[in-house]
Design an enzyme around this catalytic site. Sequence first.
Site, PDB file in Angstrom:
ATOM      1  N   GLY A   1      78.617  -2.443  21.907  1.00  0.00           N
ATOM      2  CA  GLY A   1      77.341  -2.438  22.624  1.00  0.00           C
ATOM      3  C   GLY A   1      76.729  -3.828  22.554  1.00  0.00           C
ATOM      4  O   GLY A   1      75.544  -4.002  22.293  1.00  0.00           O
ATOM      5  N   HIS A   2      77.581  -4.812  22.803  1.00  0.00           N
ATOM      6  CA  HIS A   2      77.129  -6.213  22.835  1.00  0.00           C
ATOM      7  C   HIS A   2      78.237  -7.091  23.440  1.00  0.00           C
ATOM      8  O   HIS A   2      79.357  -6.616  23.649  1.00  0.00           O
ATOM      9  CB  HIS A   2      76.750  -6.706  21.422  1.00  0.00           C
ATOM     10  CG  HIS A   2      77.833  -6.583  20.410  1.00  0.00           C
ATOM     11  ND1 HIS A   2      77.807  -5.688  19.374  1.00  0.00           N
ATOM     12  CD2 HIS A   2      79.005  -7.244  20.285  1.00  0.00           C
ATOM     13  CE1 HIS A   2      78.895  -5.794  18.641  1.00  0.00           C
ATOM     14  NE2 HIS A   2      79.642  -6.739  19.180  1.00  0.00           N
ATOM     15  N   ALA A   3      77.896  -8.340  23.684  1.00  0.00           N
ATOM     16  CA  ALA A   3      78.873  -9.347  24.117  1.00  0.00           C
ATOM     17  C   ALA A   3      78.785 -10.514  23.141  1.00  0.00           C
ATOM     18  O   ALA A   3      77.798 -10.646  22.409  1.00  0.00           O
ATOM     19  CB  ALA A   3      78.553  -9.821  25.535  1.00  0.00           C
TER      20      ALA A   3
ATOM     21  N   ARG B   1      81.297  -5.095  25.477  1.00  0.00           N
ATOM     22  CA  ARG B   1      82.253  -4.074  25.029  1.00  0.00           C
ATOM     23  C   ARG B   1      81.555  -2.941  24.293  1.00  0.00           C
ATOM     24  O   ARG B   1      80.544  -3.143  23.610  1.00  0.00           O
ATOM     25  CB  ARG B   1      83.355  -4.682  24.153  1.00  0.00           C
ATOM     26  CG  ARG B   1      83.098  -4.777  22.641  1.00  0.00           C
ATOM     27  CD  ARG B   1      82.088  -5.836  22.235  1.00  0.00           C
ATOM     28  NE  ARG B   1      82.289  -7.079  22.926  1.00  0.00           N
ATOM     29  CZ  ARG B   1      83.147  -8.008  22.500  1.00  0.00           C
ATOM     30  NH1 ARG B   1      83.782  -7.824  21.380  1.00  0.00           N
ATOM     31  NH2 ARG B   1      83.283  -9.124  23.165  1.00  0.00           N
TER      32      ARG B   1
END
Length: 138
Positions: free
Chosen positions: A55-57, A102
């Site tokens: 839940g981040h890049a 992702r």
Amino acid sequence: MAIKSSIYNCVIRELPKIENRAGNITPLTSGKTTPFLIKRVYYLYDVPGGSVRGGHAHKNMQQLLIAASGSFDVLLDDGTNRKTVSLNRPYYGLYITSGIWRELLNFSSGAICLVLASTYYDESDYIRSFEEFKKFYN
Ligand code: T46
């Protein structure tokens, strides 16, 4: 605006597998098994059923994700396109370039996600909001 990445550059890489009657071994060599030099290794485990991780890049970090045990799915998004990759063999690694959103989900019981990373831990390398991610790359 940063240079946009593409999910189509995030590919499954087959890893070396040395087999014998007593089991298998997969050696991971920095810069050879991975298209980057490995600075950090970590692993996710004891993930409760139904949990979603990621839940981040990452702005700079590249990674290779391996299902060392069990299975899980990886949703990849580059701000335009989206795909989901299932990992369920310890001799396949998913290469993720920098600049990719992702989410990791559908962990099987006892799954272990082994991560080889190109950078040391740095919280400022994270984009933790999808809205911010889209603004950053579009
Ligand atoms: C990814 C998936 C597969 C550290 O202090 N050092 C570290 O090296 C790491 C990876 C994390 N942390 C701390 C930072 C947070 O307070 O541990 C906490 C959870 O980390 P994070 O939000 O990165 O956890 P995940 O499982 O959501 O994501 C991690 C990777 O960061 C990410 O890139 O793809 O594993």
